[in-house]
Structure formats: C-alpha cells, structure tokens
Enzyme design. Sequence first.
Site, PDB file in Angstrom:
ATOM      1  N   ASP A  43      -4.563   8.629   6.348  1.00 22.21           N
ATOM      2  CA  ASP A  43      -5.766   8.958   7.133  1.00 22.21           C
ATOM      3  C   ASP A  43      -5.728   8.420   8.565  1.00 22.21           C
ATOM      4  O   ASP A  43      -6.759   8.071   9.143  1.00 22.21           O
ATOM      5  CB  ASP A  43      -7.037   8.443   6.418  1.00 22.21           C
ATOM      6  CG  ASP A  43      -7.155   8.998   5.017  1.00 22.21           C
ATOM      7  OD1 ASP A  43      -6.689  10.127   4.792  1.00 22.21           O
ATOM      8  OD2 ASP A  43      -7.705   8.296   4.142  1.00 22.21           O
ATOM      9  N   GLU A  44      -4.557   8.363   9.152  1.00 18.61           N
ATOM     10  CA  GLU A  44      -4.422   7.883  10.532  1.00 18.61           C
ATOM     11  C   GLU A  44      -4.761   8.979  11.539  1.00 18.61           C
ATOM     12  O   GLU A  44      -4.778   8.729  12.749  1.00 18.61           O
ATOM     13  CB  GLU A  44      -2.980   7.395  10.792  1.00 18.61           C
ATOM     14  CG  GLU A  44      -2.495   6.253   9.911  1.00 18.61           C
ATOM     15  CD  GLU A  44      -1.807   6.762   8.637  1.00 18.61           C
ATOM     16  OE1 GLU A  44      -1.923   7.976   8.319  1.00 18.61           O
ATOM     17  OE2 GLU A  44      -1.159   5.950   7.957  1.00 18.61           O
ATOM     18  N   LYS A  99      -3.119  12.245  11.124  1.00 21.92           N
ATOM     19  CA  LYS A  99      -1.854  13.001  11.234  1.00 21.92           C
ATOM     20  C   LYS A  99      -2.108  14.485  11.475  1.00 21.92           C
ATOM     21  O   LYS A  99      -1.454  15.113  12.307  1.00 21.92           O
ATOM     22  CB  LYS A  99      -1.032  12.834   9.939  1.00 21.92           C
ATOM     23  CG  LYS A  99      -0.635  11.384   9.660  1.00 21.92           C
ATOM     24  CD  LYS A  99       0.076  11.241   8.319  1.00 21.92           C
ATOM     25  CE  LYS A  99      -0.814  11.459   7.124  1.00 21.92           C
ATOM     26  NZ  LYS A  99      -1.876  10.451   6.909  1.00 21.92           N
ATOM     27  N   GLY A 137      -5.452  14.827   2.595  1.00 16.68           N
ATOM     28  CA  GLY A 137      -6.585  15.506   3.227  1.00 16.68           C
ATOM     29  C   GLY A 137      -6.399  15.360   4.721  1.00 16.68           C
ATOM     30  O   GLY A 137      -6.553  14.266   5.260  1.00 16.68           O
ATOM     31  N   HIS A 138      -5.992  16.428   5.381  1.00 19.82           N
ATOM     32  CA  HIS A 138      -5.677  16.368   6.817  1.00 19.82           C
ATOM     33  C   HIS A 138      -6.701  17.196   7.590  1.00 19.82           C
ATOM     34  O   HIS A 138      -6.936  18.352   7.270  1.00 19.82           O
ATOM     35  CB  HIS A 138      -4.259  16.907   7.075  1.00 19.82           C
ATOM     36  CG  HIS A 138      -3.197  16.045   6.453  1.00 19.82           C
ATOM     37  ND1 HIS A 138      -1.857  16.314   6.557  1.00 19.82           N
ATOM     38  CD2 HIS A 138      -3.276  14.898   5.728  1.00 19.82           C
ATOM     39  CE1 HIS A 138      -1.168  15.370   5.922  1.00 19.82           C
ATOM     40  NE2 HIS A 138      -2.003  14.506   5.409  1.00 19.82           N
ATOM     41  N   GLN A 180       0.065  10.919   3.469  1.00 23.97           N
ATOM     42  CA  GLN A 180      -0.089   9.494   3.134  1.00 23.97           C
ATOM     43  C   GLN A 180       0.450   8.606   4.272  1.00 23.97           C
ATOM     44  O   GLN A 180       0.428   9.025   5.408  1.00 23.97           O
ATOM     45  CB  GLN A 180       0.580   9.168   1.783  1.00 23.97           C
ATOM     46  CG  GLN A 180      -0.156   9.746   0.581  1.00 23.97           C
ATOM     47  CD  GLN A 180       0.094  11.224   0.322  1.00 23.97           C
ATOM     48  OE1 GLN A 180       1.227  11.651   0.256  1.00 23.97           O
ATOM     49  NE2 GLN A 180      -0.948  12.007   0.166  1.00 23.97           N
ATOM     50  N   THR A 207     -11.719  12.609  -1.758  1.00 24.78           N
ATOM     51  CA  THR A 207     -12.601  12.118  -2.821  1.00 24.78           C
ATOM     52  C   THR A 207     -13.989  11.726  -2.327  1.00 24.78           C
ATOM     53  O   THR A 207     -14.869  11.467  -3.141  1.00 24.78           O
ATOM     54  CB  THR A 207     -11.977  10.877  -3.499  1.00 24.78           C
ATOM     55  OG1 THR A 207     -11.744   9.889  -2.482  1.00 24.78           O
ATOM     56  CG2 THR A 207     -10.656  11.200  -4.173  1.00 24.78           C
TER      57      THR A 207
END
Length: 454
Positions: free
Chosen positions: A12-13, A15, A39-40, A227, A323
């Site tokens: 979650d950076e 990407k 999740g992007h 990830q 989630t």
Amino acid sequence: MTVTIVGSQLGDEGKGGIVDVWGDAADVVARYQGGDNAGHTVVEDGTEYKLSLVPSGAVRGKVGVLGNGCVINPETLFEEIDALRERGLDPDVRVARRAHVILPYHRVLDGIEEEVKSDSDVKVGTTGRGIGPTYEDKMGRRGIRVGDLLDPDVLREKLEYVVPQKRALAEDVFGVEVGEEFDIAALYDQYKRYGERLEENDMTVAAGEFLADRMDDGEEVMFEGAQGTIIDIDHGNYPYVTSSNPTAGGAATGTGLSPGVVGGGEIVGIVKAYLTRVGSGPLPTELGGVEGDTPGYDEQGAGENEELATYIREEGGEYGTVTGRPRRVGWLDMPMLRHSTRANGFTGLAVNHIDVLSGLDEVKVGHSYDLRGEERFTIPATTEMWSECEPNFKSFEGWESVDWGEVAETGYDAIPANARTYLEYVSDELDTDIYAVGVGPGREETVVVEDPFA
Ligand code: GDP
Ligand code: IMO
Ligand code: MG
C-alpha cells in the site's frame, strides 16, 4: 527497457498510482506475483479505480499480463474485468498458462488456518483470498495451473488427486465440516467453464515468450509488483508475510524474463513517507495500534501516540483497499528501507504521501535501532529480534499544507523546504535518487523528477 515497480515497505505504498503516472510510456504492464490480495488505486480525473488482479495499466488502456508467478482466482478476475467494462474501460488481460489457480478450497483453508491461529500471536491477518494455501500447493507440486483449465481431462485428473487431500485436511486435521468448495464434480464444472471463457477470449499466454516478443518489437514493459519487501516470503518478517516474492528478483522468476532483463532496466522502490501495515507482526516505529493486529494491544491498549496515528490514518485514508480494515500507522523506518534497497537494488525511489504529513509540527523517522545495547542500521534476520528493536528517532521540522496540485505542476523546488530536507535525508541515506514525489492521490498530483522510461 523495463521498469520494475516494487513496494519497499509493507504494501500500500501507492504502487498503482506510480504505475499509472509512468505507464503512459509503457506498452505492457505485467504483474509477477501475488493475486487478488493486492488492491492498487489509480485516480484519473477524480475517478478512482481500485484494481486487484487487473494490472494498473488498464486505466490507460495498456495490455496487462498476469505472469507465471501470480496466483489467479478466475472468479474474481472475471468479476473485476466485467466491473471495469461497466465503468467504460476495456481491460486487455493475458494470463500465464504457468500461473497457479486459486480454488474455493484454498480460500476456505486460508480462513480455517487463521481461525486456528487466532488465539495465539502467530495469526497473520491474511486477506482471506487463499493466497498462502495456493502457493503451498504450487510448491507441493499438487497445484492446478491456468493451462490445466484448458484441458478438461487434465483438470479432472488433478482435481481427483488433490481435492480428497484438501478435504481430509479440513475435516480430519482441523475438524471442520466442508461443503461444495471441496466437491470434485462441482469444481470441475465451474473451472472447466472458466477455462472455456479464457480460451474464447484468447486470454492465455506463455508469459515469458509473450513479453520477450513484445520487447523484440521495441515495446516498453513495466513490471508491477504487489505487496512489499517486508512482507516478502524470503526477505520479509516471516511468518507475518505473504507467500510470494514482491522483491525485484520475483520479476524475473514470475514472468519468464531473465534477471539480466530486469536488472538491466530501472527498479523503482515505492516508499510511503510514513508506515502502514495491515495484519499482524512487529512494527518498531508504530504510533498507534489496531485491535487484533498490533501485538500486545490487549495489554497496552492503543499506545501513547494514538491521537497522532488516528490523525495520519484519517488524513491518508488508511483503510485496507481489499478488506477495509484500519491500517496500523508508524513513522518511516530507515533500517527497513536500507534492507529493502539492498534486496531490490533500487535505481530510483518514488516517495508518496508527503501531503498527508503536512500540518504536523514535527515529523520523525526511525533512523536506526537499539538492539540489546547495540546500534543497528538494518533489520535483524529473525522476527523475534526485530520485535525487540527500539528505534532511535531523528526529528524533522514539519511542513505546511500547500496547494499540492500547483506544486506538482511547478516541480520539485516548489515542495516546501522542510519536506525537501526530509526527502533528501531519505535519498542520501539510501544513496538512491528520488524519481518522483507523491503529493496527492490523483494522476496529476505527482512531482515527476525523472521519467525512468525516458
Ligand atoms: P498500492 O497497493 O501500493 O497500489 O497502494 P493502495 O492503492 O493500496 O494505497 C495507497 C492509497 O494512497 C490509495 O488510496 C492512493 O490513491 C493513495 N495515494 C497514493 N499516493 C498518494 C499520495 O502521494 N498522497 C496521498 N494523499 N494519497 C496517495
Ligand atoms: P498491495 O499490493 C498490504 C498482507 C495481509 C497479511 C499478509 C498475508 O495492495 O500493496 P495474504 O492474504 O497475502 O496471505 O496476507 O500480507 N497483505 C498486504 N498488505 N498490501 C497488500 O497488497 C497486501 N497483500 C497482502 O494483510 O498481513
Ligand atoms: Mg494496496
């Protein structure tokens, strides 16, 4: 030339957003590991797309490849493609025939194992997508691959071998009564149909050959990691990890191109200007915990910096894309980033979310750790030792909130001076240039210092 986008921390950076920013120059965007645990987010003209399996290049109409290192749930893949179509996109997704398939029993087993672990501190807090159990079967040489869905006889034979084992595991080892998810005939019918849809739409490829041919034709390829390095199965804080290799080496094994191809291109580490984590495991610079995820939360409560953590969580919208869980929040951790820079060989960095930290009087960074009386600059190899590390903080003066859209348009020098001091510290410590700075979620809210495809 290839550009590989890798999460340098815990996922979650941002990407997806960076793939979108640089994706204009790419012809193909390929995922090399993970599955629908990712999740992007891409924000185009105020419209937000949350992509899970479909590579983020789809928003710009680029060809997407799901490489052999990915695990594919055909059900969620087709749902996602259909949903994106309804929103006006036309995703062109090719799936490696060597990629492994997530079956319903993998999801059930993922849930069972988390439940069994829930009373102890070994619970991972997975996304429940069946990722771990699918990679287990891959390594155990009993997995079902995308190519197997195209041959009904092979599919049936493999299901007949593996499903009774999975049923016995659920029923005899875990004592859970199972249903349709473990029924060979039902699975056969459903997955044969997925195979037919893949075939009808000409969606399967030998990923390595497909990508090599496109490169021979002069096309540009981007690899989209999912990830992050600290949840990598090898380089992360095992066992609180995902079951694949998000690190740059995975881009070679997970696509069928050579390490020389990946290493000959650019490898950009995506850095969030602070830390977030979904799921359990240590986090030395944690500011405020989340019940059920932060170790020791029950005894210690949320922690003394809960207010600050809540502020950052709300400003950054730090809730899981997949989630919806609140993300744990911490200060940037340099030992983590030094480890990540070595393991991936970053040629450049994109530092996101500096806008989220604006308005704070002080911004801190975990510069090094104290472990058993010694100063350490990188993370120890065991998770137990890592959880003992006490961060030595370095303090930076905060920066004001400004018109970030204007900053992105003007360029790097328009970034508030204190934020530039912070960025330059990170760049110097990691001896890596900053290629981009994220100042907001939108495509236009990124300061591009260098375009890796140029
Ligand atoms: P990914 O999994 O690495 O692609 O990241 P996610 O999409 O799960 O989470 C990143 C979140 O932060 C998304 O909601 C993005 O739209 C948002 N985002 C990305 N970059 C920035 C940034 O520089 N500033 C802000 N405020 N939000 C950002
Ligand atoms: P993106 O690509 C953040 C975490 C889960 C859990 C651990 C294992 O959006 O950055 P899994 O379901 O993979 O077996 O869960 O890994 N996790 C992520 N955390 N971002 C992700 O993906 C993640 N994918 C998995 O929360 O702690
Ligand atoms: Mg994400």
